[in-house]
Structure formats: structure tokens, C-alpha cells
Write a protein that holds these residues in place. Sequence first.
Motif, PDB file in Angstrom:
ATOM      1  N   PRO A 187       0.804  -1.224   0.000  1.00  0.00           N
ATOM      2  CA  PRO A 187       0.000   0.000   0.000  1.00  0.00           C
ATOM      3  C   PRO A 187       0.841   1.279   0.000  1.00  0.00           C
ATOM      4  O   PRO A 187       0.443   2.286  -0.595  1.00  0.00           O
ATOM      5  CB  PRO A 187      -0.830  -0.102   1.297  1.00  0.00           C
ATOM      6  CG  PRO A 187      -0.188  -1.164   2.112  1.00  0.00           C
ATOM      7  CD  PRO A 187       0.540  -2.060   1.171  1.00  0.00           C
TER       8      PRO A 187
ATOM      9  N   GLU B 106       1.929   1.907  -3.547  1.00  0.00           N
ATOM     10  CA  GLU B 106       0.764   2.370  -4.326  1.00  0.00           C
ATOM     11  C   GLU B 106       0.528   3.854  -4.080  1.00  0.00           C
ATOM     12  O   GLU B 106       0.317   4.618  -5.011  1.00  0.00           O
ATOM     13  CB  GLU B 106      -0.490   1.608  -3.878  1.00  0.00           C
ATOM     14  CG  GLU B 106      -0.472   0.134  -4.200  1.00  0.00           C
ATOM     15  CD  GLU B 106      -0.884  -0.140  -5.636  1.00  0.00           C
ATOM     16  OE1 GLU B 106      -2.003   0.238  -6.002  1.00  0.00           O
ATOM     17  OE2 GLU B 106      -0.059  -0.716  -6.376  1.00  0.00           O
ATOM     18  N   ASP B 107       0.571   4.217  -2.817  1.00  0.00           N
ATOM     19  CA  ASP B 107       0.282   5.587  -2.419  1.00  0.00           C
ATOM     20  C   ASP B 107       1.348   6.562  -2.960  1.00  0.00           C
ATOM     21  O   ASP B 107       1.026   7.626  -3.499  1.00  0.00           O
ATOM     22  CB  ASP B 107       0.243   5.647  -0.878  1.00  0.00           C
ATOM     23  CG  ASP B 107      -0.829   6.588  -0.375  1.00  0.00           C
ATOM     24  OD1 ASP B 107      -1.387   7.326  -1.201  1.00  0.00           O
ATOM     25  OD2 ASP B 107      -1.086   6.595   0.838  1.00  0.00           O
TER      26      ASP B 107
ATOM     27  N   LYS C   4       0.920   9.375  -6.135  1.00  0.00           N
ATOM     28  CA  LYS C   4       1.176  10.816  -5.944  1.00  0.00           C
ATOM     29  C   LYS C   4       2.397  11.264  -6.733  1.00  0.00           C
ATOM     30  O   LYS C   4       2.942  12.328  -6.484  1.00  0.00           O
ATOM     31  CB  LYS C   4       1.303  11.114  -4.462  1.00  0.00           C
ATOM     32  CG  LYS C   4      -0.075  11.009  -3.806  1.00  0.00           C
ATOM     33  CD  LYS C   4      -0.083  11.170  -2.321  1.00  0.00           C
ATOM     34  CE  LYS C   4      -1.530  11.155  -1.852  1.00  0.00           C
ATOM     35  NZ  LYS C   4      -1.822  10.133  -0.858  1.00  0.00           N
TER      36      LYS C   4
ATOM     37  N   ILE D 107       3.128  10.346   4.130  1.00  0.00           N
ATOM     38  CA  ILE D 107       2.577   9.166   3.439  1.00  0.00           C
ATOM     39  C   ILE D 107       3.132   7.889   4.080  1.00  0.00           C
ATOM     40  O   ILE D 107       2.401   6.911   4.287  1.00  0.00           O
ATOM     41  CB  ILE D 107       2.911   9.222   1.924  1.00  0.00           C
ATOM     42  CG1 ILE D 107       2.192  10.400   1.279  1.00  0.00           C
ATOM     43  CG2 ILE D 107       2.521   7.916   1.234  1.00  0.00           C
ATOM     44  CD1 ILE D 107       2.659  10.718  -0.143  1.00  0.00           C
TER      45      ILE D 107
ATOM     46  N   ASN E 154       0.944   4.813   6.240  1.00  0.00           N
ATOM     47  CA  ASN E 154       0.896   3.437   5.745  1.00  0.00           C
ATOM     48  C   ASN E 154       1.651   2.423   6.593  1.00  0.00           C
ATOM     49  O   ASN E 154       1.580   1.222   6.312  1.00  0.00           O
ATOM     50  CB  ASN E 154       1.446   3.385   4.317  1.00  0.00           C
ATOM     51  CG  ASN E 154       0.461   3.917   3.303  1.00  0.00           C
ATOM     52  OD1 ASN E 154      -0.467   3.219   2.914  1.00  0.00           O
ATOM     53  ND2 ASN E 154       0.620   5.170   2.922  1.00  0.00           N
TER      54      ASN E 154
END
Length: 109
Positions: A15, A18-19, A23, A59, A63
Motif C-alpha cells: 500500500p 501504491e500511495d 502521488k 505518506i 501506511n
Amino acid sequence: MKLVIAIVHDEDVHPLLEDLTAKKFRVTKLATTGGFLKSGNTTLLVGVEGEYVDQVIEIIKENCQSREQMATSPTPVSGATGVFIPYPIEVTVGGATVFVVDVEKYVKL
Ligand code: 2BA
């Protein structure tokens, strides 16, 4: 430019990648091993302009969770018989360990 080096738990990587990529941050993922637990973890390299460092750290924070993990004591205790008996200990790993370093030069060839 800065290089954010983040050591994270393997279970948080998917994740988080992905994040970061959603961005538009560029990331390199390295399979690494912690010196204390001697088990796998993941190191991410994120090169960004200084103004984005806090956003990247935020971020990562969103996560990555901290976890309790069992390990064998690196210094076994000696019993009455003189036998060395390793014993289990619980350590808290993460959320993430983050270093931010200056990049002297960034070249793409
Ligand atoms: P490990 O070295 O396998 O350490 C896993 C966890 O074991 C650490 O979690 C910490 O809770 C504990 N631990 C480490 N060394 C210890 C010691 N000498 N005595 C007692 N407990 C100890 P985190 O601190 O969250 O670190 C997770 C991973 O991040 C580490 O895995 C290592 O791969 C990396 N790391 C942490 N600090 C670092 C540093 N200053 N330099 C380089 N890598 C670091």
C-alpha cells in the motif's frame, strides 16, 4: 534535492508503494535484512525536492504500523548447569525508520 531512505515492514510495502506512486513520487524498493532480528524488511529510496520531504514522510506514516515481533535473545543466559539457553524476547518494530540525506548530484543518463 533530498533522498528519503525508509526502512519499513514487508507487510506495509504494497500500500505504501501504491500511495507514493499514485502521488507521482519515484521510488526504488530494496529487499533488506535487519541486523538485530536478522529477518527481512524493505528499504525504499525516494528522491525528491526538499519541499516534498514532509509529504513523503506523512505518506510513510499513514501506511506503516508498529508491530510486536518475537526474537531470540542475541545474548543467551547461562543456566545453573552452565548451559546457554536462548530465550525469546518481544520487540516493537517500526512503523518506519526514516533517514533524510542531501543529494549532492542527481543525473539521469
Ligand atoms: P532490526 O535491526 O532487525 O531491528 C528490529 C527491531 O529490534 C527494532 O525496531 C528495535 O525495536 C529492536 N532492536 C534493534 N536493535 C536493538 C538492540 N540493540 N537492542 C534492543 N532492541 C533492538 P526498529 O527500531 O523499528 O527498526 C526496524 C529496522 O530498521 C531494523 O531492523 C533495521 O533494519 C532498521 N534500523 C533501525 N534503526 C536503524 C539505524 N539507526 N541504522 C540503520 N538501520 C536501522
